[in-house]
Enzyme design. Structure first.
Site, mmCIF file in Angstrom:
data_model
loop_
_atom_site.group_PDB
_atom_site.id
_atom_site.type_symbol
_atom_site.label_atom_id
_atom_site.label_comp_id
_atom_site.label_asym_id
_atom_site.label_seq_id
_atom_site.Cartn_x
_atom_site.Cartn_y
_atom_site.Cartn_z
ATOM 1 C CG ASP A 126 -2.079 -0.957 1.093
ATOM 2 O OD1 ASP A 126 -2.197 -1.591 0.028
ATOM 3 O OD2 ASP A 126 -2.846 -1.091 2.061
ATOM 4 C CD GLN A 274 -3.307 -5.331 -6.857
ATOM 5 O OE1 GLN A 274 -3.225 -4.125 -6.805
ATOM 6 N NE2 GLN A 274 -4.407 -5.974 -6.513
HETATM 7 O O1 F6P Z 1 -2.842 -3.773 3.444
HETATM 8 C C1 F6P Z 1 -2.484 -4.505 2.333
HETATM 9 C C2 F6P Z 1 -3.698 -5.032 1.612
HETATM 10 O O2 F6P Z 1 -3.241 -5.796 0.515
HETATM 11 C C3 F6P Z 1 -4.684 -3.954 1.161
HETATM 12 O O3 F6P Z 1 -4.276 -3.317 -0.014
HETATM 13 C C4 F6P Z 1 -5.958 -4.752 1.032
HETATM 14 O O4 F6P Z 1 -7.084 -3.944 1.273
HETATM 15 C C5 F6P Z 1 -5.828 -5.772 2.109
HETATM 16 O O5 F6P Z 1 -4.461 -5.868 2.444
HETATM 17 C C6 F6P Z 1 -6.354 -7.135 1.736
HETATM 18 O O6 F6P Z 1 -6.239 -7.933 2.848
HETATM 19 P P1 F6P Z 1 -6.476 -9.499 2.906
HETATM 20 O O7 F6P Z 1 -5.235 -10.154 2.383
HETATM 21 O O8 F6P Z 1 -6.698 -9.758 4.345
HETATM 22 O O9 F6P Z 1 -7.648 -9.801 2.032
#
Ligand code: F6P
Length: 342
Positions: A126, A274
């Site tokens: 992020d 990503q």
């Molecule tokens: O904080 C990093 C991140 O990849 C964010 O961009 C995204 O909203 C979130 O984590 C997704 O989290 P998870 O892997 O818990 O779905």
């Protein structure tokens, strides 16, 4: 000296490169390193793992974290911080080095306030941690977005379609902006700038009139659009944060575009692609520099600080300032540069 080491919060590319750098630098300074599995969970459950050269051989280019990670946040657990502090002392840890995003840095700050020595290393795709220009993982995710946009361009152009690419970014538009710039997006929607749907629709129509029969839009999952309000999301992750993937912002914009303009539209959600796989060279170097700097900070007893990338130097910044200046928004000047190419 004994360093305790963990990766907290979500993973990203380059964590292993940083772990390798910390362990190799520590060995050179006669420092022992003890790891904790699955982020703060490993510390709460008090499962230390001694780490040595054998653990880091060949991990520089690998994705994920050899230590594992989780979204468990001890600040949100009753007695979480005192339990961690007690376990660290029981294990004879002199300083805890934590790799992670804003949440991980704020847990480290909490421990520091209680008097336990800590050092932070910024790691999140992020890229929204205060006081550092870059975080580990960011450039790798930008590369994934740029590659996706290259591919989407060819098919959008063949079919004369609008294609929307939804990317990550919980509180900021760093991935969308950098990825969109690198991949030549025709419009970028980020949370830092309010985007009106009518402006977007007008722009898409204008492009057609100019003979450009396809358009590529990049949207951050946290983007703000008054005409497409945030639904009342119920789904939360382990830390109680909203599951932005359930917001379906890309799909909603896609439906609006098709209805308003009549242009055939498709939506791609890039999701965890990503965050996976091998780090790009920039992240490997950044992680290596952060790792050796963190060990240097431990030797110099620079506690309560985070390693930060500022003006191509690695510096040590107070965690209190880091947390206060997070989340760090994108520079609007760069957003305006991207607009010149719409
Ligand atoms: O904080 C990093 C991140 O990849 C964010 O961009 C995204 O909203 C979130 O984590 C997704 O989290 P998870 O892997 O818990 O779905």
């Amino acid at each position: 000296m004994v360093i305790g080491l963990l990766t907290g919060g979500s993973d990203c590319q380059g964590l292993n490169a940083a772990i390798r750098s910390i362990i190799r630098s520590a060995i050179q300074s006669d420092i022992k390193v003890v790891g904790f599995n699955q982020g703060w969970k490993g510390l709460l459950e008090n499962h230390p793992i001694p780490l040595g050269l054998e653990n880091v051989s060949g991990i520089l280019p690998t994705g994920g974290s050899i230590l594992g990670t989780s979204r468990i946040n001890p600040k949100k657990i009753k007695e979480g911080i005192p339990t961690i502090e007690e376990n660290l002392r029981k294990q004879g840890i002199d300083v805890l080095v934590g790799l992670g995003g804003v949440e991980a840095q704020s847990v480290l700050l909490e421990l520091h306030k209680k008097g336990f020595p800590v050092i932070g290393v910024p790691a999140t795709l992020d890229n929204d941690i205060g006081c550092t220009e870059y975080c580990i993982g960011f450039m790798s995710s930008v590369d994934v977005v740029a590659d996706a946009l290259d591919k989407l361009h060819t098919t959008a152009s063949s079919h004369h379609r609008v294609i929307i690419l939804e990317v990550m970014g919980r509180r900021s538009g760093w991935i969308a902006l950098y990825g969109g710039l690198a991949g030549g997006a025709d419009w970028i929607i980020i949370p830092e700038v309010q985007t009106y749907f009518s402006d977007l629709a007008d722009h898409l129509k204008k492009r057609r009139e100019m003979g450009k029969y396809f358009s590529i839009i990049v949207v951050a999952e946290s983007a703000k659009m008054p005409e497409i309000p945030m639904p009342d999301l119920k789904d939360k992750d382990d830390t109680g944060q909203l599951r932005l993937d359930r917001r379906n912002i890309g799909m909603r914009i896609g439906e609006h575009v098709e209805k308003t303009t009549g242009f055939e539209t498709r939506v791609t959600v890039l999701g965890h692609l990503q965050r996976g796989g091998s780090p790009v060279a920039f992240d490997r170097i950044l992680a290596t520099r952060f790792g050796s700097h963190a060990v240097e900070m431990a030797v110099k007893k620079q506690f309560g600080k985070m390693a930060a990338f500022r003006g191509n130097n690695i510096e040590s910044v107070d965690l209190a300032k880091v947390v206060q200046e997070s989340p760090r928004p994108v520079p609007i000047q760069l957003y305006n540069t991207a607009r010149m190419f719409y």
